[in-house]
Design a protein around this motif. Structure first.
Motif, mmCIF file in Angstrom:
data_model
loop_
_atom_site.group_PDB
_atom_site.id
_atom_site.type_symbol
_atom_site.label_atom_id
_atom_site.label_comp_id
_atom_site.label_asym_id
_atom_site.label_seq_id
_atom_site.Cartn_x
_atom_site.Cartn_y
_atom_site.Cartn_z
ATOM 1 N N GLY A 31 0.821 -1.213 0.000
ATOM 2 C CA GLY A 31 0.000 0.000 0.000
ATOM 3 C C GLY A 31 0.851 1.258 0.000
ATOM 4 O O GLY A 31 0.556 2.228 -0.699
ATOM 5 N N ASP A 32 1.927 1.254 0.797
ATOM 6 C CA ASP A 32 2.835 2.395 0.812
ATOM 7 C C ASP A 32 3.454 2.623 -0.563
ATOM 8 O O ASP A 32 3.606 3.755 -1.007
ATOM 9 N N GLU A 33 3.831 1.531 -1.225
ATOM 10 C CA GLU A 33 4.414 1.651 -2.563
ATOM 11 C C GLU A 33 3.402 2.248 -3.538
ATOM 12 O O GLU A 33 3.756 3.098 -4.359
ATOM 13 N N LEU A 34 2.145 1.819 -3.431
ATOM 14 C CA LEU A 34 1.113 2.374 -4.314
ATOM 15 C C LEU A 34 0.898 3.856 -4.045
ATOM 16 O O LEU A 34 0.763 4.648 -4.973
ATOM 17 N N LEU A 35 0.866 4.235 -2.766
ATOM 18 C CA LEU A 35 0.701 5.646 -2.425
ATOM 19 C C LEU A 35 1.889 6.457 -2.916
ATOM 20 O O LEU A 35 1.732 7.576 -3.394
ATOM 21 N N GLY A 36 3.088 5.887 -2.793
ATOM 22 C CA GLY A 36 4.289 6.565 -3.265
ATOM 23 C C GLY A 36 4.236 6.800 -4.761
ATOM 24 O O GLY A 36 4.647 7.849 -5.257
ATOM 25 N N GLU A 37 3.714 5.820 -5.493
ATOM 26 C CA GLU A 37 3.584 5.959 -6.939
ATOM 27 C C GLU A 37 2.601 7.071 -7.289
ATOM 28 O O GLU A 37 2.726 7.719 -8.314
ATOM 29 N N GLN A 38 1.623 7.278 -6.419
ATOM 30 C CA GLN A 38 0.620 8.321 -6.655
ATOM 31 C C GLN A 38 1.096 9.675 -6.133
ATOM 32 O O GLN A 38 0.418 10.672 -6.273
ATOM 33 N N GLY A 39 2.259 9.680 -5.494
ATOM 34 C CA GLY A 39 2.813 10.929 -4.981
ATOM 35 C C GLY A 39 2.235 11.346 -3.640
ATOM 36 O O GLY A 39 2.429 12.473 -3.204
ATOM 37 N N LYS A 40 1.529 10.457 -2.970
ATOM 38 C CA LYS A 40 0.945 10.789 -1.680
ATOM 39 C C LYS A 40 1.872 10.286 -0.575
ATOM 40 O O LYS A 40 2.273 9.134 -0.559
ATOM 41 N N THR A 41 2.209 11.187 0.332
ATOM 42 C CA THR A 41 3.044 10.829 1.478
ATOM 43 C C THR A 41 2.487 11.518 2.713
ATOM 44 O O THR A 41 1.627 12.402 2.615
ATOM 45 N N ILE A 42 3.003 11.126 3.851
ATOM 46 C CA ILE A 42 2.596 11.754 5.106
ATOM 47 C C ILE A 42 3.764 12.597 5.608
ATOM 48 O O ILE A 42 4.859 12.084 5.808
ATOM 49 N N ASP A 43 3.519 13.863 5.797
ATOM 50 C CA ASP A 43 4.532 14.780 6.311
ATOM 51 C C ASP A 43 4.358 14.831 7.833
ATOM 52 O O ASP A 43 3.488 15.540 8.347
ATOM 53 N N LEU A 44 5.180 14.039 8.550
ATOM 54 C CA LEU A 44 5.020 13.930 9.996
ATOM 55 C C LEU A 44 5.204 15.258 10.734
ATOM 56 O O LEU A 44 4.414 15.560 11.639
ATOM 57 N N PRO A 45 6.198 16.077 10.400
ATOM 58 C CA PRO A 45 6.297 17.371 11.098
ATOM 59 C C PRO A 45 5.063 18.253 10.892
ATOM 60 O O PRO A 45 4.609 18.921 11.824
ATOM 61 N N ALA A 46 4.504 18.246 9.690
ATOM 62 C CA ALA A 46 3.297 19.036 9.439
ATOM 63 C C ALA A 46 2.114 18.470 10.215
ATOM 64 O O ALA A 46 1.304 19.219 10.764
ATOM 65 N N LEU A 47 2.027 17.136 10.279
ATOM 66 C CA LEU A 47 0.964 16.495 11.047
ATOM 67 C C LEU A 47 1.077 16.866 12.516
ATOM 68 O O LEU A 47 0.083 17.222 13.162
ATOM 69 N N GLU A 48 2.304 16.809 13.038
ATOM 70 C CA GLU A 48 2.536 17.159 14.441
ATOM 71 C C GLU A 48 2.158 18.621 14.710
ATOM 72 O O GLU A 48 1.534 18.937 15.731
ATOM 73 N N ALA A 49 2.500 19.504 13.783
ATOM 74 C CA ALA A 49 2.162 20.923 13.937
ATOM 75 C C ALA A 49 0.651 21.125 13.971
ATOM 76 O O ALA A 49 0.135 21.899 14.790
ATOM 77 N N GLU A 50 -0.062 20.427 13.102
ATOM 78 C CA GLU A 50 -1.523 20.554 13.068
ATOM 79 C C GLU A 50 -2.151 19.992 14.345
ATOM 80 O O GLU A 50 -3.081 20.569 14.894
ATOM 81 N N LEU A 51 -1.639 18.844 14.812
ATOM 82 C CA LEU A 51 -2.174 18.260 16.036
ATOM 83 C C LEU A 51 -1.922 19.162 17.242
ATOM 84 O O LEU A 51 -2.740 19.230 18.158
ATOM 85 N N SER A 52 -0.794 19.862 17.239
ATOM 86 C CA SER A 52 -0.460 20.738 18.362
ATOM 87 C C SER A 52 -1.425 21.924 18.472
ATOM 88 O O SER A 52 -1.546 22.529 19.529
#
Length: 76
Positions: A31-52
């Motif tokens: 699934g990660d490989e498929l998402l990578g092929e689609q250009g979708k990733t998770i930006d953990l620092p941005a996620l952390e900033a939003e959660l904060s």
């Protein structure tokens, strides 16, 4: 009807021999490989900033949440 082959024969045979844990890891990796092929990733620092920004989530709780997310994503 000319369907595209998603999993080749060798991979199919390997999957049939997998236990639940191995299959789960395979599916998540695939699934990660498929998402990578689609250009979708998770930006953990941005996620952390939003959660904060969520009221009631302090530094300690945010650290605990990020540990759970990283564990779920199998990031070491």
């Amino acid at each position: 009807m000319g369907q595209k082959e998603i999993i080749d024969r060798d991979t199919y045979r390997k999957i049939k021999k997998m236990n639940r844990e191995e299959l789960t890891k395979f599916i998540l990796k695939y699934g990660d490989e498929l998402l990578g092929e689609q250009g979708k990733t998770i930006d953990l620092p941005a996620l952390e900033a939003e959660l904060s920004k969520i009221k009631g989530i302090g530094g300690k709780r945010l650290e605990e949440i990020m540990v759970v997310i990283e564990k779920f994503l199998d990031i070491e």
